[in-house]
Design an enzyme around this catalytic site. Sequence first.
Site, PDB file in Angstrom:
ATOM      1  N   ARG A  37      -5.250  -8.746  -6.996  1.00 18.23           N
ATOM      2  CA  ARG A  37      -3.816  -8.412  -6.909  1.00 18.23           C
ATOM      3  C   ARG A  37      -3.449  -7.383  -7.978  1.00 18.23           C
ATOM      4  O   ARG A  37      -2.620  -6.511  -7.761  1.00 18.23           O
ATOM      5  CB  ARG A  37      -2.976  -9.669  -7.136  1.00 18.23           C
ATOM      6  CG  ARG A  37      -2.722 -10.428  -5.874  1.00 18.23           C
ATOM      7  CD  ARG A  37      -1.879 -11.653  -6.149  1.00 18.23           C
ATOM      8  NE  ARG A  37      -1.975 -12.589  -5.044  1.00 18.23           N
ATOM      9  CZ  ARG A  37      -1.246 -12.520  -3.935  1.00 18.23           C
ATOM     10  NH1 ARG A  37      -0.347 -11.597  -3.785  1.00 18.23           N
ATOM     11  NH2 ARG A  37      -1.413 -13.408  -2.983  1.00 18.23           N
ATOM     12  N   ARG A  65      -4.049  -4.336   0.178  1.00 21.53           N
ATOM     13  CA  ARG A  65      -5.191  -4.863  -0.564  1.00 21.53           C
ATOM     14  C   ARG A  65      -6.458  -4.746   0.285  1.00 21.53           C
ATOM     15  O   ARG A  65      -6.455  -5.093   1.452  1.00 21.53           O
ATOM     16  CB  ARG A  65      -4.908  -6.329  -0.903  1.00 21.53           C
ATOM     17  CG  ARG A  65      -5.704  -6.834  -2.052  1.00 21.53           C
ATOM     18  CD  ARG A  65      -4.956  -8.012  -2.672  1.00 21.53           C
ATOM     19  NE  ARG A  65      -5.856  -9.085  -2.990  1.00 21.53           N
ATOM     20  CZ  ARG A  65      -5.472 -10.351  -3.107  1.00 21.53           C
ATOM     21  NH1 ARG A  65      -4.229 -10.679  -2.884  1.00 21.53           N
ATOM     22  NH2 ARG A  65      -6.337 -11.270  -3.444  1.00 21.53           N
ATOM     23  N   HIS A 125      10.131 -11.010  -4.023  1.00 22.21           N
ATOM     24  CA  HIS A 125       9.627 -10.911  -2.646  1.00 22.21           C
ATOM     25  C   HIS A 125       8.144 -11.302  -2.657  1.00 22.21           C
ATOM     26  O   HIS A 125       7.260 -10.480  -2.521  1.00 22.21           O
ATOM     27  CB  HIS A 125       9.832  -9.475  -2.153  1.00 22.21           C
ATOM     28  CG  HIS A 125       9.295  -9.206  -0.789  1.00 22.21           C
ATOM     29  ND1 HIS A 125       9.811  -9.778   0.340  1.00 22.21           N
ATOM     30  CD2 HIS A 125       8.273  -8.419  -0.365  1.00 22.21           C
ATOM     31  CE1 HIS A 125       9.143  -9.345   1.396  1.00 22.21           C
ATOM     32  NE2 HIS A 125       8.195  -8.525   0.999  1.00 22.21           N
ATOM     33  N   GLY A 179       6.823   3.393   7.428  1.00 22.77           N
ATOM     34  CA  GLY A 179       7.552   4.670   7.325  1.00 22.77           C
ATOM     35  C   GLY A 179       7.888   5.238   8.693  1.00 22.77           C
ATOM     36  O   GLY A 179       9.006   5.720   8.923  1.00 22.77           O
ATOM     37  N   GLY A 213       5.670   8.356   2.713  1.00 20.28           N
ATOM     38  CA  GLY A 213       4.714   7.390   3.276  1.00 20.28           C
ATOM     39  C   GLY A 213       5.022   7.270   4.756  1.00 20.28           C
ATOM     40  O   GLY A 213       5.990   6.607   5.144  1.00 20.28           O
ATOM     41  N   ASN A 230      -0.902   0.883  -6.619  1.00 23.07           N
ATOM     42  CA  ASN A 230       0.402   1.228  -6.049  1.00 23.07           C
ATOM     43  C   ASN A 230       1.377   1.746  -7.107  1.00 23.07           C
ATOM     44  O   ASN A 230       2.242   2.564  -6.795  1.00 23.07           O
ATOM     45  CB  ASN A 230       0.977   0.041  -5.255  1.00 23.07           C
ATOM     46  CG  ASN A 230       0.372  -0.031  -3.857  1.00 23.07           C
ATOM     47  OD1 ASN A 230      -0.317   0.897  -3.428  1.00 23.07           O
ATOM     48  ND2 ASN A 230       0.613  -1.121  -3.140  1.00 23.07           N
TER      49      ASN A 230
HETATM   50  N1  APR Z   1       2.042  10.007  -1.299  1.00 26.05           N
HETATM   51  C1  APR Z   1       2.513   9.905  -0.025  1.00 26.05           C
HETATM   52  N2  APR Z   1       2.015   9.029   0.861  1.00 26.05           N
HETATM   53  C2  APR Z   1       1.022   8.228   0.466  1.00 26.05           C
HETATM   54  C3  APR Z   1       0.488   8.283  -0.838  1.00 26.05           C
HETATM   55  C4  APR Z   1       1.037   9.228  -1.731  1.00 26.05           C
HETATM   56  N3  APR Z   1       0.588   9.347  -2.993  1.00 26.05           N
HETATM   57  N4  APR Z   1      -0.501   7.362  -0.936  1.00 26.05           N
HETATM   58  C5  APR Z   1      -0.562   6.735   0.256  1.00 26.05           C
HETATM   59  N5  APR Z   1       0.343   7.263   1.108  1.00 26.05           N
HETATM   60  C6  APR Z   1       0.610   6.903   2.507  1.00 26.05           C
HETATM   61  C7  APR Z   1      -0.650   6.566   3.303  1.00 26.05           C
HETATM   62  O1  APR Z   1      -1.362   7.730   3.681  1.00 26.05           O
HETATM   63  C8  APR Z   1      -0.072   5.799   4.474  1.00 26.05           C
HETATM   64  O2  APR Z   1       0.223   6.631   5.574  1.00 26.05           O
HETATM   65  O3  APR Z   1       1.380   5.723   2.579  1.00 26.05           O
HETATM   66  C9  APR Z   1       1.240   5.224   3.917  1.00 26.05           C
HETATM   67  C10 APR Z   1       1.249   3.705   3.881  1.00 26.05           C
HETATM   68  O4  APR Z   1       1.230   3.280   5.189  1.00 26.05           O
HETATM   69  P1  APR Z   1       0.376   2.048   5.733  1.00 26.05           P
HETATM   70  O5  APR Z   1      -0.953   2.041   5.065  1.00 26.05           O
HETATM   71  O6  APR Z   1       0.456   2.098   7.210  1.00 26.05           O
HETATM   72  O7  APR Z   1       1.157   0.784   5.165  1.00 26.05           O
HETATM   73  P2  APR Z   1       2.511   0.163   5.740  1.00 26.05           P
HETATM   74  O8  APR Z   1       2.186  -0.949   6.665  1.00 26.05           O
HETATM   75  O9  APR Z   1       3.406   1.240   6.203  1.00 26.05           O
HETATM   76  O10 APR Z   1       3.097  -0.496   4.419  1.00 26.05           O
HETATM   77  C11 APR Z   1       3.566   0.334   3.368  1.00 26.05           C
HETATM   78  O11 APR Z   1       5.152  -1.253   2.606  1.00 26.05           O
HETATM   79  O12 APR Z   1       5.569  -3.374   3.365  1.00 26.05           O
HETATM   80  C12 APR Z   1       4.943  -2.624   2.381  1.00 26.05           C
HETATM   81  O13 APR Z   1       3.008  -3.940   1.676  1.00 26.05           O
HETATM   82  C13 APR Z   1       3.427  -2.806   2.388  1.00 26.05           C
HETATM   83  O14 APR Z   1       3.029  -1.631   0.329  1.00 26.05           O
HETATM   84  C14 APR Z   1       2.975  -1.535   1.738  1.00 26.05           C
HETATM   85  C15 APR Z   1       4.021  -0.522   2.211  1.00 26.05           C
END
Ligand code: APR
Length: 323
Positions: free
Chosen positions: A95, A89, A182, A15, A10, A102
């Site tokens: 939710r 979301r 959390h 990430g 991610g 997820n």
């Molecule tokens: N495999 C790999 N990456 C994935 C997949 C998957 N199957 N599905 C989604 N992603 C990637 C998305 O493409 C995106 O780049 O996961 C990343 C999530 O990043 P953001 O949408 O920017 O979210 P972020 O703010 O990084 O939060 C990630 O952490 O704090 C928690 O609630 C937050 O659940 C969320 C997670």
Amino acid sequence: MSLPKVSVIGAGQVGSMVAEHIAIKELADVYLFDVVDGAAKGKSLDIMEGMPHWKSDSTLEGYTVGPNGENYENLKGSDIIVITAGMARKPGMSRDDLLYKNVDIVKSAAENVKKYSPNSMIIVVTNPMDIMTYTAYKIIKPEGNKIMGMGGTLDSGRFRTFVAKELGVSVEDVTAFVVGGHGDDMIPFVRYCSVGGIPLSDLLPKEKIDQIVARTRNGGGEIVSYLKTGSAYFAPGISVTVMVESIIKNRKRVITAPALLHGELGKYYGVDGFFVGVPVKIGKNGVEEIYKLNFLPEERKLWDISASHVKENVDKVNAYLHI
Ligand code: APR
């Protein structure tokens, strides 16, 4: 230069923050994985090109992963794997919709962890974090000490910030932590909060402390309300890095994190076989110790409420995954 290997699944906001902090501190070489074509590659290059200025020889690589696990073989040999993959979301989603979405994402990431690097240490960040840590645990089936969630460090950092700002003191002198799930019913543990060793209750009136507790609980929501699209990622990125550093350098930091509660300790906490935030010692063997909190009756009540909400979601995940 030979550095440990940290993989981050991610490469979104959190990430990429994690990758950048790990690289700046030269803790490890970082491998980013994301489903969005080119995102992990582009971000890893961008971060790496800044490293000469920080005098860091960490290298970064990025991979686009496919629906059939393409490129996940590059997880092999990871010392630590951080899972941040997930989605936020969206309007119209409940939710529960988010939970199952997820779960699907974390499940697919976890299956590839199991296939290519089952002995890595695992830190789960995707929300709802306690449940996503449980999901990854059920798929990968690592030893319990090798998997943990991230939440407590983030929530504790918020608690410490608000106390320090209220008193006008250095954050360094504020000891404070948050336990429980959390989520909205996390428990900023006021009785053990101290400032330079002085109990918080000697320094602030109850109403002020109650306000700080409420603000800490709503810390994530407060940021979302300003950002509108997306959630916090600067402090979450730092919080993950604190955990990664404690594992890699065997620092034995005492922080709070969703850890697997079972056996005698599980009985004490009223939790059997899932993850809720508790004080832990983190070192090269992951969660090396889980500490008991000697709850007063009113604290026990708060804990039970928080843990029972985590359990409700654990039951939903068990039914959804047929486990
Ligand atoms: N495999 C790999 N990456 C994935 C997949 C998957 N199957 N599905 C989604 N992603 C990637 C998305 O493409 C995106 O780049 O996961 C990343 C999530 O990043 P953001 O949408 O920017 O979210 P972020 O703010 O990084 O939060 C990630 O952490 O704090 C928690 O609630 C937050 O659940 C969320 C997670």
